[in-house]
Design an enzyme around this catalytic site. Structure first.
Site, PDB file in Angstrom:
ATOM      1  N   GLY A 129       0.796  -1.345  -0.161  1.00 48.51           N
ATOM      2  CA  GLY A 129      -0.057   0.017  -0.051  1.00 48.51           C
ATOM      3  C   GLY A 129       0.742   1.158   0.149  1.00 48.51           C
ATOM      4  O   GLY A 129       1.929   1.137  -0.618  1.00 48.51           O
ATOM      5  N   CYS A 130       0.379   2.216   0.647  1.00 48.20           N
ATOM      6  CA  CYS A 130       0.952   3.428   0.580  1.00 48.20           C
ATOM      7  C   CYS A 130       2.347   3.927   1.253  1.00 48.20           C
ATOM      8  O   CYS A 130       2.880   4.828   0.750  1.00 48.20           O
ATOM      9  CB  CYS A 130      -0.010   4.548   1.299  1.00 48.20           C
ATOM     10  SG  CYS A 130      -1.716   4.691   0.352  1.00 48.20           S
ATOM     11  N   TYR A 131       2.658   2.828   1.963  1.00 52.23           N
ATOM     12  CA  TYR A 131       3.975   2.970   2.963  1.00 52.23           C
ATOM     13  C   TYR A 131       5.043   2.126   2.062  1.00 52.23           C
ATOM     14  O   TYR A 131       6.247   2.033   2.304  1.00 52.23           O
ATOM     15  CB  TYR A 131       3.904   2.682   4.276  1.00 52.23           C
ATOM     16  CG  TYR A 131       3.924   1.146   4.415  1.00 52.23           C
ATOM     17  CD1 TYR A 131       4.696   0.241   4.453  1.00 52.23           C
ATOM     18  CD2 TYR A 131       2.470   0.842   4.685  1.00 52.23           C
ATOM     19  CE1 TYR A 131       4.313  -1.180   4.749  1.00 52.23           C
ATOM     20  CE2 TYR A 131       2.181  -0.499   5.243  1.00 52.23           C
ATOM     21  CZ  TYR A 131       3.021  -1.508   5.005  1.00 52.23           C
ATOM     22  OH  TYR A 131       2.795  -2.676   5.324  1.00 52.23           O
TER      23      TYR A 131
END
Length: 339
Positions: A129-131
């Site tokens: 995901g976003c990280y």
């Protein structure tokens, strides 16, 4: 660093032409959609021209295979040019993506098309995901230090492929997901002992206990479905100070010593919480808010887009922190220093 984007569209027209009908004029849905902090964003799918919400996951993956390579190629070529390197000099190629899969994958195809050597090592970071950019950066930095060879990290997300079907009931999580996300490719090049640029000092991670259900990315028959609880900012608020302290402690620094903040703009409330808990001035998150406004939340690549914009303002010796948040609920951070 380098970046590439597909076509753009503005938030107001998306609501007026698509989502007002989909959410049946719901006033709360309108407020959430238009209050997401996004003015324009990019997508390989423009919902005003093409509705993929009822497509099967297989059809969406085939579209990913068509759309991802040219976008990734542009970003990597821009990053290599920025670094003054040729593709044949790359020792490790890291590809980060949670929005599409195929085997042989994007890493193999792009390595061949870009002219990387057959011996290039490849690493695929998926479903983080976003990280995802931060673990990718950390793995590449470790490789560069140990092997003394350059590495490339490419973050490529096509979130527009995962528009979800209409639901008979109000689903505010999907309103937020449809309002926030955009498509982008962002790439960085890491080289040993560079005289100029950002040195990766360290990366860290922290996962909040019992938070697995707050942010999810489920594979369904109709693409990947985002789950996003309204509790995410509150949980983040409880952990961000400790996570930053764990990152900065080994270099004998505290938030007041940080000259640049590349904060993943997961949404306006996320940025508000980071400002509040770390006692940051609005100017210190202004770039992150601008990226959110002009690009949307591009998942893993977004923190690199913010980092790209702040790096030019850092003086030699300045410290910067990059941080991103995603499923887990996990916080990933990197400490960098300008050379």
């Amino acid at each position: 660093m380098g970046a590439a984007f597909p076509g753009s569209f503005d938030q107001q027209s998306l609501w007026d032409e698509v989502f007002e009908r989909r959410y049946r004029g719901d006033r709360l849905a309108r407020r959430l959609f238009l209050g997401a902090g996004v003015r324009t964003r990019h997508g390989v799918v423009d919902p005003r021209r093409e509705d993929v919400s009822d497509w099967s996951t297989g059809a969406r993956m085939r579209r990913y295979v068509d759309e991802a390579p040219p976008l990734g190629r542009r970003a990597v070529l821009a990053a290599l040019a920025d670094a003054g390197l040729g593709a044949a000099e790359v020792g490790l190629f890291v590809v980060v993506s949670c929005t599409g899969y195929a085997t042989p994958g994007l890493d193999i195809q792009l390595a061949r098309e870009l002219g990387m050597l057959p011996s290039v090592r490849r690493l695929l970071v998926g479903h983080m995901g976003c990280y995802g950019a931060i673990p990718g950066m950390g793995a590449a930095a470790d490789f560069v230090r140990s092997r003394r060879l350059p590495a490339v990290v490419l973050c490529l997300e096509l979130t527009s492929l995962h528009s979800q079907p209409e639901q008979p009931h109000r689903d505010l999580e999907q309103v937020v997901a449809h309002a926030l996300f955009g498509d982008a490719a962002a790439a960085i090049v890491l080289v040993p002992d560079a005289a100029h640029g950002l040195e990766v000092l360290d990366t860290t991670a922290a996962t909040a206990p019992d938070s697995e259900d707050l942010m999810t990315w489920h594979v369904t028959d109709h693409g990947f479905r985002m789950g996003l609880s309204r509790q995410v900012p509150d949980v983040l608020a409880k952990h961000v100070e400790e996570a930053v302290a764990a990152l900065l402690g080994p270099i004998a620094a505290d938030p007041g010593d940080v000259d640049g903040w590349a904060v993943h703009p997961g949404g306006p409330r996320i940025l508000d919480v980071v400002e509040e808990r770390l006692a940051l001035a609005p100017a210190q998150t202004a770039v992150a808010r601008r990226v959110l406004a002009t690009r949307g939340n591009c998942s893993s690549g977004t923190v690199l887009l913010v980092l790209d914009q702040i790096r030019g303002d850092l003086a030699a010796g300045a410290t910067a922190v990059a941080m991103a948040f995603g499923p887990g609920l996990t916080l990933c951070l990197a400490a960098l220093r300008r050379r």
